[in-house]
Write a protein that holds these residues in place. Sequence first.
Motif, PDB file in Angstrom:
ATOM      1  N   THR A 123      -6.579  -3.899  -5.443  1.00 38.12           N
ATOM      2  CA  THR A 123      -8.116  -4.006  -5.028  1.00 38.12           C
ATOM      3  C   THR A 123      -8.603  -4.258  -6.329  1.00 38.12           C
ATOM      4  N   SER A 175      -7.892   0.382   2.647  1.00 43.81           N
ATOM      5  CA  SER A 175      -6.308   0.231   2.522  1.00 43.81           C
ATOM      6  C   SER A 175      -6.309   0.275   1.035  1.00 43.81           C
ATOM      7  N   ASP A 176      -4.519   1.169   1.014  1.00 42.93           N
ATOM      8  CA  ASP A 176      -4.308   1.785   0.127  1.00 42.93           C
ATOM      9  C   ASP A 176      -2.824   0.582   0.194  1.00 42.93           C
TER      10      ASP A 176
END
Length: 468
Positions: free
Chosen positions: A86, A408-409
């Motif tokens: 991310t 989302s991870d």
Amino acid sequence: MTVQCWAGRLARAGLALCAAAPLAIAEPVSDVAFPGAIGFGKSATGWRGGEIVAVTSLADEGPGTLRACAETGGEPRVCVFDVSGTITLDRPILVGSNIYIAGQTAPGQGIQLRNGQSLHAPLVLVNVHDIVVRFLKLRPGPSVTPSSTVDALSIENGSRLYFGNLSLMFATDENFSIQVTRSSVSDITLERSIVALSLNRSTHPDGGHSKGALICSSDGLLNDCGRITLWGNLFAHNRDRNPDVNGTDVGPIEVVNNIFYNPISQFAELYDLTGNLNFVYVGNVALTGPSTTQNAATAIETFDFSPEYSISLVVRDNLAMRRPDCTGTEGLPILTEAATGQVSDDPRKPASVAARRSDEVLDLVPRVAGDRLERGRPPDRLDALVLEDLRLCRGHVIDRIDQVAGWSDLPPAPRRADSDGDGLEDGWEAARGLDAGRRDDAWAIDGQTGLPRIEAYLAELAGDLPPA
């Protein structure tokens, strides 16, 4: 090089947007951006032959970042990713012309862009041309202070723009926005993407504002906007603007083989505020869901507000249904009564893409939409959630990201191995019998495909070509 500053929607919101005026570019090797490119945007080839730059950092800015690769003065570039995860942005990335952002090169579950302090879309494109963006997750989230410009992907003026296999979520304005400001917008494709879960009662100053796509909103006079293709996308859990469309005589807006699921109040909204709108709606599926009210009574509504302009529709082979709890189906009208008088029969349309039958779309689109790779990257948790909502007739328009358990991870993944830094992974070069230590051969012709090697590599990763 001439530099122009644009005082449009984003600039008025406090973002100074200056972009290089379009450059003259050489005739490309091919007039298609990659094998299988479709729609009006498929000629986005100005990045071809450019520098190949690796994204090696998930930082907002600095050496090795996506910003460092994508924010250029128009010099052709291909951005490949050695990392996954991310990227949190405190200001938008202002993508320059002649760029291919190749998210299919990222290892693991790919790249997700979200906002930190930024009050705008993660990617902003203003007065640019020849851009390809594929296989990314653009999910800004609520702004730290109220803002009317938090889209997932924002375009203001430009041409030859191609977007494919994106996950566009968590905007507080539109998830996908095309604005024209005293200029022109044309030759754009959005395909095989998930456009979902825009936030309703969040940080937009107007209050409830969950929107799907705004096509050809305008500011000022002498605007042209058209030749835009939406194909094979899944729109889900957006209150309205599914999509909202204006247009002019520069060309049609073609909406083909998409699924529109679970709005609150409206599916497609068509206007003649900017010019004569030529709208093509073929092979689509419109489905109500748990959030849908009786206001969403037809798949298409038209609003003929301007006495000097008109709306012309090509509407063919579409399905619209109410499916309460997936236990049955009730037909929903495609057109309002007023819109039926605006329909013309033109078997040549759509002009930009071949249409599949509407009864194939509910099977086809969930198999191809979103940031996914056939070889190695399944849909992540959020894309999978939206796909499962469609399958089970469930889900809701949301106000907060924690209603779907947050972003989302993306777990860490091994870095892409590219010893010579030419953009080609070592294993791919070894399988071709190439020298993984030679940096200057990425644009040489690949003997197996006839494409430049970097293009063959990107196409194989994306599933545009079968593996060698």
